[in-house]
Design a protein around this motif. Sequence first.
Motif, PDB file in Angstrom:
ATOM      1  N   ASP A  96       0.800  -1.223   0.130  1.00  0.00           N
ATOM      2  CA  ASP A  96       0.209  -0.135  -0.078  1.00  0.00           C
ATOM      3  C   ASP A  96       0.639   1.328  -0.411  1.00  0.00           C
ATOM      4  O   ASP A  96       1.523   1.399   0.670  1.00  0.00           O
ATOM      5  CB  ASP A  96      -1.263  -0.547   1.184  1.00  0.00           C
ATOM      6  N   ILE A  97       0.887   2.152  -0.751  1.00  0.00           N
ATOM      7  CA  ILE A  97       1.632   3.191  -1.105  1.00  0.00           C
ATOM      8  C   ILE A  97       0.745   4.352  -1.038  1.00  0.00           C
ATOM      9  O   ILE A  97       0.654   5.568  -1.669  1.00  0.00           O
ATOM     10  CB  ILE A  97       2.444   3.404  -2.454  1.00  0.00           C
ATOM     11  N   GLY A  98      -0.848   4.410  -0.376  1.00  0.00           N
ATOM     12  CA  GLY A  98      -1.411   5.253  -0.127  1.00  0.00           C
ATOM     13  C   GLY A  98      -2.346   5.295  -1.707  1.00  0.00           C
ATOM     14  O   GLY A  98      -3.089   6.494  -2.239  1.00  0.00           O
ATOM     15  N   GLN A  99      -2.565   4.563  -2.804  1.00  0.00           N
ATOM     16  CA  GLN A  99      -3.473   4.209  -4.071  1.00  0.00           C
ATOM     17  C   GLN A  99      -5.023   4.456  -3.735  1.00  0.00           C
ATOM     18  O   GLN A  99      -4.996   4.864  -5.113  1.00  0.00           O
ATOM     19  CB  GLN A  99      -2.802   3.388  -4.943  1.00  0.00           C
TER      20      GLN A  99
ATOM     21  N   GLU B 183      -8.340   3.417  -4.309  1.00  0.00           N
ATOM     22  CA  GLU B 183      -9.307   2.312  -4.638  1.00  0.00           C
ATOM     23  C   GLU B 183      -8.996   2.943  -6.065  1.00  0.00           C
ATOM     24  O   GLU B 183      -9.434   3.609  -6.576  1.00  0.00           O
ATOM     25  CB  GLU B 183     -10.853   2.714  -4.342  1.00  0.00           C
ATOM     26  N   VAL B 184      -8.058   1.776  -6.888  1.00  0.00           N
ATOM     27  CA  VAL B 184      -7.762   1.936  -8.186  1.00  0.00           C
ATOM     28  C   VAL B 184      -7.961   0.679  -8.855  1.00  0.00           C
ATOM     29  O   VAL B 184      -8.175  -0.383  -8.012  1.00  0.00           O
ATOM     30  CB  VAL B 184      -6.130   2.437  -8.262  1.00  0.00           C
TER      31      VAL B 184
END
Length: 117
Positions: A90-93, A95-96
Amino acid sequence: MPSQWEQIVVDAEDPARLGRWWAEALGYVIVHDQPDEVEIRRSRDELPGLLFGVSAEAKTVKNRLHIDLRPDDQEAEVERLVDMGARHVDIGQGEVSWVVLADPEGNEFCVLSSKRE
């Protein structure tokens, strides 16, 4: 004449191991294989390549440059890469539509959805 893109250099704690991992992940061939430097390419004569070289330091922050992969089947490809040793990160993406993974040394990369989706 402009420059030709030869390769991207990836610093690695274990270049041989990481180079072989990426060669398998991408279906590339190893074109140069030394304990401290491994280069892989789509085929022996096709540029650009990925060159894995020794780094004395471990990776500590998010990469500023990363690889995006576009498979035919995102779910199957993520499963295959995780089975090979990648891990979800998790790199702060948020909901993608893509999945962020890290290779065995922690280098982030994305697995995009197929073009059909």
